[in-house]
Motif scaffolding. Structure first.
Motif, PDB file in Angstrom:
ATOM      1  N   GLU A 113     -15.539  19.674 -14.353  1.00 17.02           N
ATOM      2  CA  GLU A 113     -14.297  19.931 -15.116  1.00 17.02           C
ATOM      3  C   GLU A 113     -13.399  18.701 -15.102  1.00 17.02           C
ATOM      4  O   GLU A 113     -12.799  18.351 -16.118  1.00 17.02           O
ATOM      5  CB  GLU A 113     -13.548  21.137 -14.533  1.00 17.02           C
ATOM      6  N   LEU A 114     -13.331  18.033 -13.950  1.00 18.75           N
ATOM      7  CA  LEU A 114     -12.539  16.804 -13.871  1.00 18.75           C
ATOM      8  C   LEU A 114     -13.111  15.714 -14.772  1.00 18.75           C
ATOM      9  O   LEU A 114     -12.357  14.976 -15.410  1.00 18.75           O
ATOM     10  CB  LEU A 114     -12.490  16.292 -12.426  1.00 18.75           C
ATOM     11  N   ALA A 115     -14.430  15.613 -14.833  1.00 21.50           N
ATOM     12  CA  ALA A 115     -15.066  14.605 -15.685  1.00 21.50           C
ATOM     13  C   ALA A 115     -14.708  14.832 -17.149  1.00 21.50           C
ATOM     14  O   ALA A 115     -14.459  13.877 -17.889  1.00 21.50           O
ATOM     15  CB  ALA A 115     -16.579  14.619 -15.491  1.00 21.50           C
ATOM     16  N   ALA A 130     -15.223   8.056 -21.208  1.00 23.07           N
ATOM     17  CA  ALA A 130     -16.584   7.735 -21.648  1.00 23.07           C
ATOM     18  C   ALA A 130     -17.331   9.003 -22.067  1.00 23.07           C
ATOM     19  O   ALA A 130     -17.438   9.941 -21.270  1.00 23.07           O
ATOM     20  CB  ALA A 130     -17.336   7.026 -20.529  1.00 23.07           C
ATOM     21  N   PRO A 131     -17.841   9.045 -23.286  1.00 24.34           N
ATOM     22  CA  PRO A 131     -18.559  10.247 -23.755  1.00 24.34           C
ATOM     23  C   PRO A 131     -19.737  10.632 -22.864  1.00 24.34           C
ATOM     24  O   PRO A 131     -19.981  11.817 -22.633  1.00 24.34           O
ATOM     25  CB  PRO A 131     -19.039   9.863 -25.159  1.00 24.34           C
ATOM     26  N   GLU A 132     -20.451   9.632 -22.331  1.00 22.57           N
ATOM     27  CA  GLU A 132     -21.625   9.946 -21.502  1.00 22.57           C
ATOM     28  C   GLU A 132     -21.215  10.565 -20.167  1.00 22.57           C
ATOM     29  O   GLU A 132     -21.937  11.402 -19.617  1.00 22.57           O
ATOM     30  CB  GLU A 132     -22.522   8.715 -21.297  1.00 22.57           C
ATOM     31  N   LEU A 158     -22.056  14.300 -18.878  1.00 21.01           N
ATOM     32  CA  LEU A 158     -22.568  14.581 -17.537  1.00 21.01           C
ATOM     33  C   LEU A 158     -21.766  15.716 -16.905  1.00 21.01           C
ATOM     34  O   LEU A 158     -22.342  16.638 -16.325  1.00 21.01           O
ATOM     35  CB  LEU A 158     -22.496  13.329 -16.659  1.00 21.01           C
ATOM     36  N   GLY A 159     -20.454  15.676 -17.036  1.00 22.71           N
ATOM     37  CA  GLY A 159     -19.611  16.745 -16.510  1.00 22.71           C
ATOM     38  C   GLY A 159     -19.958  18.089 -17.130  1.00 22.71           C
ATOM     39  O   GLY A 159     -20.056  19.104 -16.441  1.00 22.71           O
ATOM     40  N   ARG A 160     -20.169  18.095 -18.453  1.00 22.07           N
ATOM     41  CA  ARG A 160     -20.546  19.330 -19.142  1.00 22.07           C
ATOM     42  C   ARG A 160     -21.887  19.861 -18.622  1.00 22.07           C
ATOM     43  O   ARG A 160     -22.046  21.051 -18.370  1.00 22.07           O
ATOM     44  CB  ARG A 160     -20.626  19.090 -20.660  1.00 22.07           C
ATOM     45  N   ASP A 187     -11.970   3.857 -13.749  1.00 19.80           N
ATOM     46  CA  ASP A 187     -11.858   4.083 -12.300  1.00 19.80           C
ATOM     47  C   ASP A 187     -12.432   5.454 -11.936  1.00 19.80           C
ATOM     48  O   ASP A 187     -13.153   5.593 -10.939  1.00 19.80           O
ATOM     49  CB  ASP A 187     -10.397   4.016 -11.838  1.00 19.80           C
ATOM     50  N   PHE A 188     -12.093   6.448 -12.731  1.00 19.67           N
ATOM     51  CA  PHE A 188     -12.640   7.782 -12.505  1.00 19.67           C
ATOM     52  C   PHE A 188     -14.160   7.758 -12.669  1.00 19.67           C
ATOM     53  O   PHE A 188     -14.887   8.304 -11.836  1.00 19.67           O
ATOM     54  CB  PHE A 188     -12.046   8.818 -13.467  1.00 19.67           C
ATOM     55  N   ASP A 189     -14.637   7.145 -13.752  1.00 24.22           N
ATOM     56  CA  ASP A 189     -16.071   7.142 -14.045  1.00 24.22           C
ATOM     57  C   ASP A 189     -16.883   6.573 -12.885  1.00 24.22           C
ATOM     58  O   ASP A 189     -17.882   7.164 -12.466  1.00 24.22           O
ATOM     59  CB  ASP A 189     -16.364   6.343 -15.316  1.00 24.22           C
ATOM     60  N   LYS A 190     -16.438   5.440 -12.357  1.00 24.00           N
ATOM     61  CA  LYS A 190     -17.150   4.812 -11.231  1.00 24.00           C
ATOM     62  C   LYS A 190     -17.154   5.731 -10.005  1.00 24.00           C
ATOM     63  O   LYS A 190     -18.192   5.915  -9.361  1.00 24.00           O
ATOM     64  CB  LYS A 190     -16.519   3.468 -10.878  1.00 24.00           C
ATOM     65  N   ALA A 191     -16.005   6.290  -9.694  1.00 21.42           N
ATOM     66  CA  ALA A 191     -15.908   7.164  -8.521  1.00 21.42           C
ATOM     67  C   ALA A 191     -16.707   8.453  -8.724  1.00 21.42           C
ATOM     68  O   ALA A 191     -17.369   8.933  -7.798  1.00 21.42           O
ATOM     69  CB  ALA A 191     -14.444   7.489  -8.234  1.00 21.42           C
ATOM     70  N   TYR A 192     -16.656   9.010  -9.916  1.00 16.92           N
ATOM     71  CA  TYR A 192     -17.378  10.253 -10.211  1.00 16.92           C
ATOM     72  C   TYR A 192     -18.883  10.037 -10.129  1.00 16.92           C
ATOM     73  O   TYR A 192     -19.601  10.832  -9.506  1.00 16.92           O
ATOM     74  CB  TYR A 192     -16.985  10.765 -11.602  1.00 16.92           C
TER      75      TYR A 192
END
Length: 194
Positions: A75-77, A83-85, A89-91, A137-142
């Motif tokens: 949900e956070l992603a 980034a759509p990808e 991934l989150g979905r 920043d979120f993408d890398k951490a996620y």
């Protein structure tokens, strides 16, 4: 579609398994009998759900905990990534782990296990930390968290595949493990792109 078919097949197997030994033959009383000749309602009186070993129960609780965390982070992603990808991934995490958790809830109800209602405190802390990040920043951490979480999940499920004896829980493991492996491959691919 494949996941829905797999879930429906699993539910059908659980349903058939739970009805094992009951036939529609009549004994003259107008009630279905089980294979021992006792009417079904008599056979069900005093019946208690089967239970799992302590180790199997711990596996189920750990699997549910991990699944709930993946849904929360998915949900956070969807909301924090640009980034759509990563949003995709989150979905995927939400969809696949929701299906797995629903199947696990069915098993838990049958086996008399109380699964947690929400992810553990340490999983909640990870979500809090990630929620403060946005964009790349979120993408890398996620993605880093997804690698870590799926390494843990794969270890849990691969160990469970060797140690779990309950046939229903073992079927759950066998059905879920390929999905977890697919997730890991997908996350590793995204990790190379960042």
């Amino acid at each position: 579609m494949k996941n829905r078919l797999a879930l429906l097949t699993f539910i059908a197997i659980v349903t058939l398994w739970s009805c094992n030994g009951i036939s529609d033959d009549k004994d003259g009383t107008g009630q279905p009998e089980n294979t021992q000749g006792m009417p079904t309602d008599t056979a069900m009186q005093g019946a208690t759900p089967t239970t799992l070993s302590e180790q199997e129960t711990k596996f189920a609780i750990d699997a549910a905990n991990g699944g709930m965390a993946e849904i929360q982070l998915g949900e956070l992603a969807k909301s924090n990534s640009k980034a759509p990808e990563v949003k995709e991934l989150g979905r995927m995490m939400i969809e696949d782990h929701s299906k797995a958790n629903e199947a696990l809830k069915i098993i838990a109800a049958d086996k008399n296990i109380q699964l947690p209602a929400k992810a553990s405190e340490d999983k909640q802390q990870v979500a809090i930390q990630l929620s403060s990040k946005n964009g790349s920043d979120f993408d890398k951490a996620y993605i880093a968290q997804m690698i870590k979480d799926h390494e843990t999940a794969l270890q849990l499920f691969e160990t469970g595949q060797q140690t779990v004896k309950d046939s229903t829980l073992k079927a759950f493991i066998d059905n879920t493990l390929p999905v977890l492996r697919k997730h890991m491959e997908h996350v590793k691919t995204l990790n190379k792109l960042k």
